[in-house]
Every structure is written in structure tokens, then in C-alpha cells.
Design a protein around this motif. Structure first.
Motif, PDB file in Angstrom:
ATOM      1  N   VAL A  81       0.876  -1.365   0.072  1.00  0.00           N
ATOM      2  CA  VAL A  81      -0.011  -0.167   0.057  1.00  0.00           C
ATOM      3  C   VAL A  81       0.874   1.399  -0.082  1.00  0.00           C
ATOM      4  O   VAL A  81       0.464   2.263  -0.897  1.00  0.00           O
ATOM      5  N   ALA A  82       1.828   1.312   0.908  1.00  0.00           N
ATOM      6  CA  ALA A  82       2.842   2.465   0.871  1.00  0.00           C
ATOM      7  C   ALA A  82       3.386   2.715  -0.607  1.00  0.00           C
ATOM      8  O   ALA A  82       3.461   3.728  -1.106  1.00  0.00           O
ATOM      9  N   ALA A  83       3.898   1.460  -1.176  1.00  0.00           N
ATOM     10  CA  ALA A  83       4.425   1.469  -2.635  1.00  0.00           C
ATOM     11  C   ALA A  83       3.372   2.043  -3.507  1.00  0.00           C
ATOM     12  O   ALA A  83       3.702   3.018  -4.283  1.00  0.00           O
ATOM     13  N   ALA A  84       2.123   1.726  -3.437  1.00  0.00           N
ATOM     14  CA  ALA A  84       1.164   2.001  -4.345  1.00  0.00           C
ATOM     15  C   ALA A  84       0.940   3.774  -4.096  1.00  0.00           C
ATOM     16  O   ALA A  84       0.690   4.305  -5.231  1.00  0.00           O
ATOM     17  N   ALA A  85       0.933   4.066  -2.917  1.00  0.00           N
ATOM     18  CA  ALA A  85       0.912   5.473  -2.802  1.00  0.00           C
ATOM     19  C   ALA A  85       1.833   6.188  -3.166  1.00  0.00           C
ATOM     20  O   ALA A  85       1.719   7.275  -3.850  1.00  0.00           O
ATOM     21  N   LEU A  86       3.133   5.893  -3.237  1.00  0.00           N
ATOM     22  CA  LEU A  86       4.367   6.735  -3.957  1.00  0.00           C
ATOM     23  C   LEU A  86       4.234   6.661  -5.272  1.00  0.00           C
ATOM     24  O   LEU A  86       4.373   7.796  -5.959  1.00  0.00           O
ATOM     25  N   VAL A  87       3.768   5.489  -5.915  1.00  0.00           N
ATOM     26  CA  VAL A  87       3.401   5.525  -7.444  1.00  0.00           C
ATOM     27  C   VAL A  87       2.302   6.269  -7.866  1.00  0.00           C
ATOM     28  O   VAL A  87       2.285   7.193  -8.790  1.00  0.00           O
ATOM     29  N   ALA A  88       1.106   6.355  -7.246  1.00  0.00           N
ATOM     30  CA  ALA A  88      -0.044   6.968  -7.202  1.00  0.00           C
ATOM     31  C   ALA A  88       0.210   8.677  -7.044  1.00  0.00           C
ATOM     32  O   ALA A  88      -0.198   9.517  -7.820  1.00  0.00           O
ATOM     33  N   ALA A  89       1.225   8.940  -6.471  1.00  0.00           N
ATOM     34  CA  ALA A  89       1.337  10.345  -6.184  1.00  0.00           C
ATOM     35  C   ALA A  89       2.191  11.141  -7.183  1.00  0.00           C
ATOM     36  O   ALA A  89       2.195  12.326  -7.546  1.00  0.00           O
ATOM     37  N   GLN A  90       2.878  10.217  -8.032  1.00  0.00           N
ATOM     38  CA  GLN A  90       3.375  10.646  -9.227  1.00  0.00           C
ATOM     39  C   GLN A  90       2.422  10.752 -10.715  1.00  0.00           C
ATOM     40  O   GLN A  90       2.833  11.204 -11.628  1.00  0.00           O
ATOM     41  N   CYS A  91       1.050  10.171 -10.334  1.00  0.00           N
ATOM     42  CA  CYS A  91       0.084  10.276 -11.535  1.00  0.00           C
ATOM     43  C   CYS A  91      -0.287  11.568 -11.521  1.00  0.00           C
ATOM     44  O   CYS A  91      -0.460  12.538 -10.453  1.00  0.00           O
ATOM     45  N   PRO A  92      -0.679  12.123 -12.653  1.00  0.00           N
ATOM     46  CA  PRO A  92      -1.283  13.488 -12.909  1.00  0.00           C
ATOM     47  C   PRO A  92      -2.854  13.366 -11.920  1.00  0.00           C
ATOM     48  O   PRO A  92      -3.557  12.647 -11.836  1.00  0.00           O
ATOM     49  N   GLY A  93      -2.711  14.502 -10.901  1.00  0.00           N
ATOM     50  CA  GLY A  93      -3.710  14.709 -10.048  1.00  0.00           C
ATOM     51  C   GLY A  93      -3.759  13.627  -9.207  1.00  0.00           C
ATOM     52  O   GLY A  93      -4.820  13.538  -8.323  1.00  0.00           O
ATOM     53  N   GLY A  94      -2.907  12.899  -9.007  1.00  0.00           N
ATOM     54  CA  GLY A  94      -2.849  11.781  -7.917  1.00  0.00           C
ATOM     55  C   GLY A  94      -2.611  12.594  -6.062  1.00  0.00           C
ATOM     56  O   GLY A  94      -2.122  13.625  -6.240  1.00  0.00           O
ATOM     57  N   PRO A  95      -2.898  11.603  -5.274  1.00  0.00           N
ATOM     58  CA  PRO A  95      -2.940  12.227  -4.058  1.00  0.00           C
ATOM     59  C   PRO A  95      -1.386  12.329  -3.592  1.00  0.00           C
ATOM     60  O   PRO A  95      -0.558  11.370  -3.856  1.00  0.00           O
ATOM     61  N   PRO A  96      -0.974  13.384  -3.012  1.00  0.00           N
ATOM     62  CA  PRO A  96       0.246  13.324  -2.390  1.00  0.00           C
ATOM     63  C   PRO A  96       0.506  12.343  -1.315  1.00  0.00           C
ATOM     64  O   PRO A  96      -0.219  11.948  -0.816  1.00  0.00           O
ATOM     65  N   ALA A  97       1.794  11.776  -1.300  1.00  0.00           N
ATOM     66  CA  ALA A  97       2.025  10.887  -0.229  1.00  0.00           C
ATOM     67  C   ALA A  97       2.979  11.448   0.565  1.00  0.00           C
ATOM     68  O   ALA A  97       4.176  11.381   0.966  1.00  0.00           O
ATOM     69  N   GLU A  98       2.350  12.602   1.306  1.00  0.00           N
ATOM     70  CA  GLU A  98       2.836  13.193   2.331  1.00  0.00           C
ATOM     71  C   GLU A  98       2.719  12.769   3.793  1.00  0.00           C
ATOM     72  O   GLU A  98       1.590  12.614   4.132  1.00  0.00           O
ATOM     73  N   SER A  99       3.631  12.301   4.565  1.00  0.00           N
ATOM     74  CA  SER A  99       3.696  11.761   5.897  1.00  0.00           C
ATOM     75  C   SER A  99       4.718  11.852   6.494  1.00  0.00           C
ATOM     76  O   SER A  99       5.877  11.600   5.941  1.00  0.00           O
ATOM     77  N   VAL A 100       4.879  12.108   7.746  1.00  0.00           N
ATOM     78  CA  VAL A 100       6.228  12.172   8.611  1.00  0.00           C
ATOM     79  C   VAL A 100       6.705  10.785   8.424  1.00  0.00           C
ATOM     80  O   VAL A 100       7.929  10.709   8.976  1.00  0.00           O
ATOM     81  N   TYR A 101       5.986   9.952   8.364  1.00  0.00           N
ATOM     82  CA  TYR A 101       6.585   8.417   8.361  1.00  0.00           C
ATOM     83  C   TYR A 101       6.902   7.907   6.883  1.00  0.00           C
ATOM     84  O   TYR A 101       7.553   6.704   7.070  1.00  0.00           O
ATOM     85  N   GLY A 102       6.695   8.708   5.872  1.00  0.00           N
ATOM     86  CA  GLY A 102       6.911   8.236   4.518  1.00  0.00           C
ATOM     87  C   GLY A 102       8.652   8.569   4.482  1.00  0.00           C
ATOM     88  O   GLY A 102       9.187   8.914   5.523  1.00  0.00           O
ATOM     89  N   PRO A 103       8.915   8.095   3.328  1.00  0.00           N
ATOM     90  CA  PRO A 103      10.463   8.382   2.830  1.00  0.00           C
ATOM     91  C   PRO A 103      10.780   9.843   2.702  1.00  0.00           C
ATOM     92  O   PRO A 103      10.123  10.770   2.556  1.00  0.00           O
ATOM     93  N   GLU A 104      12.050  10.234   3.628  1.00  0.00           N
ATOM     94  CA  GLU A 104      12.570  11.467   3.590  1.00  0.00           C
ATOM     95  C   GLU A 104      13.488  11.963   2.380  1.00  0.00           C
ATOM     96  O   GLU A 104      13.187  12.967   1.966  1.00  0.00           O
ATOM     97  N   GLU A 105      14.107  10.771   1.798  1.00  0.00           N
ATOM     98  CA  GLU A 105      14.896  10.954   0.533  1.00  0.00           C
ATOM     99  C   GLU A 105      13.868  11.135  -0.605  1.00  0.00           C
ATOM    100  O   GLU A 105      12.816  10.393  -0.911  1.00  0.00           O
ATOM    101  N   PRO A 106      14.319  12.067  -1.784  1.00  0.00           N
ATOM    102  CA  PRO A 106      13.490  12.029  -3.026  1.00  0.00           C
ATOM    103  C   PRO A 106      13.410  10.925  -3.780  1.00  0.00           C
ATOM    104  O   PRO A 106      14.429   9.979  -3.925  1.00  0.00           O
ATOM    105  N   LEU A 107      12.357  10.516  -4.259  1.00  0.00           N
ATOM    106  CA  LEU A 107      12.126   9.496  -5.379  1.00  0.00           C
ATOM    107  C   LEU A 107      12.549   9.999  -6.717  1.00  0.00           C
ATOM    108  O   LEU A 107      12.197  10.772  -7.245  1.00  0.00           O
ATOM    109  N   PRO A 108      12.977   8.910  -7.448  1.00  0.00           N
ATOM    110  CA  PRO A 108      13.198   9.388  -8.945  1.00  0.00           C
ATOM    111  C   PRO A 108      11.714   9.160  -9.474  1.00  0.00           C
ATOM    112  O   PRO A 108      10.643   8.858  -8.957  1.00  0.00           O
TER     113      PRO A 108
END
Length: 174
Positions: A81-108
Motif C-alpha cells: 500500500v505504501a509503495a502504491a501510494a508513492l506510485v499514485a503520487a506521481q500520477c497526474p492529479g494523484g494524491p500526495p504521499a505526504e507523511s512524517v513516516y514516509g520516505p525522507e529522501e526524494p524518489l526518482p
């Protein structure tokens, strides 16, 4: 698996997944995301592809369940689910994957083919028998906040996969 809220990163398995992403080079992050999605589908590699701590290795033969396509392990499902949230966040209009518990480093920029893989992983997480889903049904019913979050990810991924970014906002008739 410790869980403290309904967010996609609000559990121990997702925090471990995020830490794995932060501990590798930017070039390796795409494969960590892919591996988390594949583990939920039962096609994950169990050779350490899960990252430095390999927190995604459930010891279940790679299918995230009982070795025979059985119930999906809760930690494997939560990481997917966390991985899917990161993928969805990069979709046009996708929900942001913002969480203090999410990755701190940027994704490609994640490859677009991960969108369909993320949808398949969400399908596996969302069926009866999935530990993650069954916990949320017991705690919050079939129409709780966790289910709404999964639906939001699914809408963004489906719209992007079908090339319909307007559908992300839930525009009727699309």
C-alpha cells in the motif's frame, strides 16, 4: 504490525519500507518500490531486493501469504500500500504521499508501468483474507477511512493508466 492511524504510512511495515528507500541510492529506489508491489502479488524476489534491512521479506516463499497463494501477510500488504501510494503520487492529479513516516529522501520519476502493478497489488490487498484489509474491516467497517484511502489511490492509478486524469477528481461520466 503496529498501526496508529489510517494513512498509507501509519504502520510499522510502511515505516520500515520507507527506511529501506532512504538507505539506498536514488537509482535503487525504483526497484525497492517494484519489489514491494511484486511481493504482494506473490512474485517478489526474496534475495534481499527489499533493501538493506530487507524488512519486506516475510519468509513466506515470496507470495506474501502461505506459499500457495493464500492470505496476504499484513506486513507485505502494508508495504505494498505504501509503495502504491508513492506510485499514485506521481500520477497526474494523484494524491500526495505526504507523511512524517514516509520516505525522507526524494524518489526518482517512477516508470509508468508501475501504475498497473500498483493496481494489481491493491487488488490483492483489498480482497477478503488479506490481513491488512481484514484488520481494517474489523476496526472500521467496510466503508472506513482506510478503504476510502485505498479507493483514492485506485482512482488516481486507474485514471493515469487509462490516460484519463480528469477521472481522478471523480468527475461523473468519465
Amino acid at each position: 504490525m503496529g498501526t496508529w492511524d489510517t494513512g498509507h504510512f501509519d504502520n510499522d511495515a510502511a515505516v520500515d519500507f520507507s527506511a529501506d528507500l532512504d538507505e539506498v541510492t536514488v537509482e535503487q529506489r525504483t526497484e525497492i518500490v517494484r519489489a514491494a508491489l511484486l511481493r504482494a502479488l506473490g512474485t517478489g524476489e526474496e534475495d534481499g531486493a527489499g533493501g538493506p534491512s530487507d524488512s519486506g521479506d516475510s519468509g513466506d516463499g515470496g507470495d506474501g501469504g502461505d506459499g500457495a497463494g493464500g492470505p496476504l501477510d499484513g506486513d507485505v500488504g502494508a508495504a505494498a500500500v505504501a509503495a502504491a501510494a508513492l506510485v499514485a503520487a506521481q500520477c497526474p492529479g494523484g494524491p500526495p504521499a505526504e507523511s512524517v513516516y514516509g520516505p525522507e529522501e526524494p524518489l526518482p520519476r517512477l516508470p509508468e508501468e508501475l501504475r498497473a502493478l500498483a493496481l494489481l497489488a491493491l487488488d490483492r490487498v483489498s480482497v477478503a483474507g488479506s490481513e491488512v484489509r481484514d484488520r481494517w474491516v474489523r476496526a472500521d467497517g467496510e466503508d472506513g477511512a482506510w478503504h476510502h484511502g485505498i479507493a483514492e489511490l485506485r482512482r488516481a492509478l486507474t485514471a493515469a493508466t487509462e490516460g484519463r486524469p480528469g477521472a481522478v477528481q471523480g468527475v461523473p461520466g468519465q
